[in-house]
Design a protein around this motif. Structure first.
Motif, PDB file in Angstrom:
ATOM      1  N   GLU A 209       0.827  -1.195   0.000  1.00 35.60           N
ATOM      2  CA  GLU A 209       0.000   0.000   0.000  1.00 35.60           C
ATOM      3  C   GLU A 209       0.866   1.252   0.000  1.00 35.60           C
ATOM      4  O   GLU A 209       1.957   1.282   0.579  1.00 35.60           O
ATOM      5  N   ASN A 210       0.379   2.289  -0.680  1.00 37.44           N
ATOM      6  CA  ASN A 210       1.079   3.554  -0.708  1.00 37.44           C
ATOM      7  C   ASN A 210       1.292   4.076   0.705  1.00 37.44           C
ATOM      8  O   ASN A 210       0.397   4.009   1.550  1.00 37.44           O
ATOM      9  N   ASP A 213      -1.233   6.779   1.805  1.00 34.62           N
ATOM     10  CA  ASP A 213      -2.559   6.210   2.061  1.00 34.62           C
ATOM     11  C   ASP A 213      -2.576   5.424   3.361  1.00 34.62           C
ATOM     12  O   ASP A 213      -3.548   5.475   4.118  1.00 34.62           O
ATOM     13  N   ARG A 217      -4.913   6.551   6.493  1.00 36.13           N
ATOM     14  CA  ARG A 217      -5.961   5.632   6.925  1.00 36.13           C
ATOM     15  C   ARG A 217      -5.861   5.342   8.417  1.00 36.13           C
ATOM     16  O   ARG A 217      -6.878   5.322   9.126  1.00 36.13           O
TER      17      ARG A 217
END
Length: 309
Positions: A209-210, A213, A217
């Motif tokens: 995952e970036n 992000d 999150r």
């Protein structure tokens, strides 16, 4: 020669009855109503119990020198990423050779050991024949409250900006504000350290995952965070081969919402109850005087100038 009133007192007339009598039952019912009815009226009118309370405090905010800067260019394959967080995975920091300089300054104008302003300045070199189209800047802060509800946490301030034209600089002015989705639990001499950990430490090297992000999150899952209230921002346009980001953040007093203790709730509730209880007491006293004076219930009248048999 006139006479003047020097002193007065009331004559007490007593009404006595048996334990098992209608008069005793009437007295018990009116006494209970005098106790219960004020509570019901105060509760039903709302605002009787304090579900939350608030106060204002200037927090202690310091930079942890952990940050993540992502500058996207008009070529999606070229992204300038600068970061000083040791826990970031190595491949998350790309194009680091373009990160030229960073400056962080803290100002305490009134010398109360609490910073009043934080300044950040980032200078990056733009890749040849490219231009910056957007930036995402994540700054980590050490945030503390010490007055009514002690709190110590690691929080983030986030600046996001897109550029439609070639730009050479961006200036941002704003305030750091406490943001709550839940009330703080206040316990005497207990510091709330639930969020006193860096979100950068949870970046998983095995997660595809970036990084931005992932950080956002997990940051938004917290019930107590900070946000930036924008005062002013300005973009400098032009082709200069470099890009300068200047961030000026004030630290004003912020509103803190917390759950009050039981004693604080009682201090708020008892004046409401007492004011209504006095009104009901006056009303029931008039009712009882009417009932016993008119002998609606059997009771023995005892006068002070007559000896009881």
């Amino acid at each position: 020669m006139g006479l003047y009133k020097l002193f007065s007192c009331n004559v007490e007339v007593q009404y006595r009855g048996c334990l098992l009598s209608k008069a005793m039952l009437f007295t018990i019912i009116t006494t209970l109503l005098n106790i219960i009815l004020p509570f019901i009226v105060a509760y039903r009118s709302r605002g009787f119990w304090l579900r939350y309370h608030s106060y204002y405090e200037q927090p202690m905010v310091h930079s942890t020198y952990n940050y993540l800067l992502v500058a996207e260019t008009d070529d999606p394959s070229i992204i300038v990423t600068c970061g000083d967080a040791q826990s970031l995975k190595k491949d998350a920091v790309d194009g680091e050779e373009y990160c030229a300089e960073i400056q962080i300054q803290e100002y305490d104008y009134d010398r109360d050991s609490k910073n009043d302003r934080l300044d950040f300045k980032f200078h990056i070199n733009i890749p040849p024949e490219r231009r910056i189209t957007s930036i995402i800047l994540i700054l980590e802060m050490d945030y503390q409250l010490r007055a009514t509800c002690p709190l110590h946490m690691q929080t983030l301030t986030i600046v996001n900006k897109e550029f439609a034209l070639p730009s050479s600089g961006f200036q941002y002015y704003g305030d750091i504000i406490l943001y709550q989705t839940a009330h703080l639990p206040c316990q005497r001499n207990v510091i709330n350290t639930e969020y006193n950990s860096s979100i950068f430490n949870y970046v998983d090297e095995n997660n595809n995952e970036n990084a931005v992000d992932f950080i956002m999150r997990h940051f938004l899952q917290r019930e107590v965070t900070t946000e930036l209230k924008t005062t002013f921002s300005r973009t400098s346009f032009g082709h200069t081969g470099s890009f300068t980001i200047s961030i000026y953040l004030r630290i004003p007093k912020t509103k803190v919402i917390y759950v009050p203790s039981l004693l604080q709730e009682l201090k708020w509730a008892w004046p409401q109850y007492l004011s209504l209880a006095l009104i009901f007491y006056w009303l029931f006293e008039r009712v009882k005087r009417f009932v016993f004076n008119n002998r609606l219930f059997m009771a023995w009248e005892v006068l002070p100038w007559k000896k009881a048999d």
